[in-house]
Design an enzyme around this catalytic site. Structure first.
Site, PDB file in Angstrom:
ATOM      1  N   GLU A 184      -1.894   1.700  -1.055  1.00  0.00           N
ATOM      2  CA  GLU A 184      -2.585   0.635  -0.327  1.00  0.00           C
ATOM      3  C   GLU A 184      -1.671  -0.522   0.082  1.00  0.00           C
ATOM      4  O   GLU A 184      -1.844  -1.662  -0.379  1.00  0.00           O
ATOM      5  CB  GLU A 184      -3.766   0.100  -1.153  1.00  0.00           C
ATOM      6  CG  GLU A 184      -4.774   1.169  -1.518  1.00  0.00           C
ATOM      7  CD  GLU A 184      -6.070   0.624  -2.115  1.00  0.00           C
ATOM      8  OE1 GLU A 184      -6.161  -0.602  -2.348  1.00  0.00           O
ATOM      9  OE2 GLU A 184      -6.995   1.427  -2.335  1.00  0.00           O
ATOM     10  N   GLU A 390      -8.390   7.881  -4.029  1.00  0.00           N
ATOM     11  CA  GLU A 390      -9.221   6.961  -4.829  1.00  0.00           C
ATOM     12  C   GLU A 390     -10.615   6.916  -4.244  1.00  0.00           C
ATOM     13  O   GLU A 390     -10.782   6.808  -3.018  1.00  0.00           O
ATOM     14  CB  GLU A 390      -8.681   5.520  -4.820  1.00  0.00           C
ATOM     15  CG  GLU A 390      -7.544   5.268  -5.747  1.00  0.00           C
ATOM     16  CD  GLU A 390      -7.096   3.813  -5.741  1.00  0.00           C
ATOM     17  OE1 GLU A 390      -7.937   2.904  -5.538  1.00  0.00           O
ATOM     18  OE2 GLU A 390      -5.900   3.585  -5.934  1.00  0.00           O
TER      19      GLU A 390
END
Ligand code: FCB
Length: 489
Positions: A184, A390
């Protein structure tokens, strides 16, 4: 009055024929994910130095009740027990991250054996339990020394990252076959340097854009460094938290808000990493802030390295609108408040809560966003395999009187999102695996220990692990490759 005949489609009729549960392809990876700072603890052991998160946690007012990852869930010492838990749950993959300040404390020079040995032992333990290790090189814990020298807004940090990637690759390449460079990078750049709600807590839109570029560059350089030291069978990737965007209304202005956030939230990484260029509209939207002169001529080519798969992290959709003249933009983007915006060049875009049920993060539960991201990527990059690296939810889980932890909402959340993954597979997306966030309850960044995302409950004072009912249900799915409904257990 005679009873009506049983309805053959009624779910309450025990004799009703039940449709076969959706089946996932053989070899689909069933995983759970964690990250170093969120679970390891042992922040001063065996030569580890401070990361930007250690510093941030010590800064008053930044993290809920001054919590920190100092002890976390003690995974550094309890990893064997944790791998046993994973094996008991039938998991076939574990996504963990390597702590940069544990293996290269100053961000320069040779690696520290103790630190590298921890990850060697972890990988060995996983392999002997039949669990595929998936290593992420950077899940937000920059060595403080590199931040003190300027951090991600500086080009040198990208170069340091490539050196670090090479040394970890060399140390673990004989036992780890699946690699992710960055987790991320949007959060690292825009929450870390833009809104400042994450470490290092800076609030400078230009620094955030510079950081985004140097994270991109670091990714590209790291992929090249890894290819140089890893066996040809190694599979390399990056994990992005792509925003599944919806306009608040179908108006042209709201659709332009979607375009703008897609540029600074998604294409700022997808463009250079997958196409070798920054989007023109992003450069135009941010031209009043920077001329992007920090992007050197060869950089886009350096960033655009072939990848073996792309990691998609998804929790909730993002609803945006254009803001009327004179009004203050709505700020419910789910990224934790802060007075500064994490969206450079998008000051007039409003963020709204998506409709529907919420998790304890306040994030709306909407699996269609995951289907949207996976099928859009499959259309735009048909030859790039995907992994959901995720997905998960925080709820207020507490053990019952008998010690069990019943979390039907989490099981329902994961079930609904796996159904969306299965629909994406049916629609042609090449999805190879799914990683629940998280294996264990852990340190949830600025929320400290107040948010529990684990399949496994952790009683923090005793460090006792208790698989929640969602974990037992997920184990059944992992063992059978079949998406049984949670209520059938
Ligand atoms: C993601 C992070 C992960 C965790 C989840 C809830 O953005 O990658 O570390 O905090 O959110």
């Amino acid at each position: 009055m005679p009873l009506p005949p049983a309805d053959p489609h009624s779910s309450t009729d025990p004799h009703a024929p039940t449709a076969a549960p959706p089946r996932f392809p053989a070899g689909f990876l069933w995983g759970a994910a964690t990250s170093a700072y969120q679970v390891e603890g042992a922040t001063t052991e065996d030569g580890r130095t401070a990361s930007i998160w250690d510093t941030f946690c010590r800064t008053p007012g930044k993290v809920f009740q001054g919590h920190s990852g100092e002890l976390a869930v003690d995974h550094y010492h309890r990893f064997r027990e944790d791998v046993r838990l994973m094996a008991d749950l039938g998991l076939t993959a574990y996504r963990f991250s390597v702590s940069w300040p544990r293996v290269q404390p100053t961000g320069h020079g040779p690696g520290v054996q103790h630190g590298l040995d921890f990850y060697r032992r972890l990988a060995d333990e996983l392999l002997s339990a039949g669990i595929t290790p998936v290593a992420t090189l950077y899940h937000w814990d920059l060595p403080q020394e590199l931040e003190s020298a300027g951090g991600w807004p500086e080009r040198a940090t990208a170069e340091r990252f490539a050196e670090y990637a090479g040394l970890v690759g060399e140390a673990l390449g004989d036992r780890v076959g699946q690699w992710t460079t960055l987790n991320e990078p949007w959060c690292s750049a825009f929450l870390g340097y833009g809104s400042g709600v994450h470490a290092p807590g800076r609030t400078d839109p230009v620094a955030a854009l510079r950081a985004a570029h140097h994270l991109n560059l670091g990714h590209g350089l790291a992929v090249s460094a890894l290819r140089g030291v890893l066996p040809a069978t190694a599979r390399l990737s990056v994990s992005l938290n792509l925003h599944a965007l919806r306009p608040l209304t179908p108006s042209e202005a709201d659709r332009d808000a979607v375009r703008r956030i897609d540029a600074v939230g998604n294409r700022v990484f997808l463009g250079p990493m997958l196409e070798g260029a920054y989007p023109e509209d992003l450069l135009a939207d941010t031209a009043h802030l920077t001329d992007w002169a920090f992007v050197r001529a060869g950089d886009p080519k350096e960033i655009h390295q072939p990848l073996d798969w792309l990691g998609v992290n998804y929790y909730t959709p993002t609803v945006v609108s254009a803001t009327a003249e004179g009004a203050a933009p709505a700020r419910e983007d789910g990224h934790g408040g802060g007075t500064a915006s994490p969206w450079p060049g998008a000051d007039r875009v409003g963020f709204h809560p998506a409709p529907g049920e919420r998790t304890s993060m306040g994030w709306a539960v909407d699996p269609s966003g995951l289907h949207q991201l996976l099928t859009d990527l499959a259309r735009s990059h048909p030859n790039l395999p995907l992994m959901v690296t995720e997905n998960g939810a925080a709820y207020e889980d507490e053990p019952g009187a008998d010690g069990t932890v019943d979390d039907p909402e989490r099981a329902a959340y994961i079930h609904a999102h796996l159904a969306a993954v299965h629909r994406a597979l049916t629609d042609g997306a090449d999805v190879r695996g799914y990683f629940a966030w998280s294996l264990l309850d852990n340190f949830e960044w600025a929320y400290g220990y107040a948010k529990r995302f684990g399949l496994v409950h952790v009683d923090y004072p005793t460090q006792t692990r208790t698989p929640k009912t969602s974990a037992h249900w997920y184990a059944r799915v992992a063992r059978t490759d079949e998406l049984h409904p949670p209520t059938a257990d």
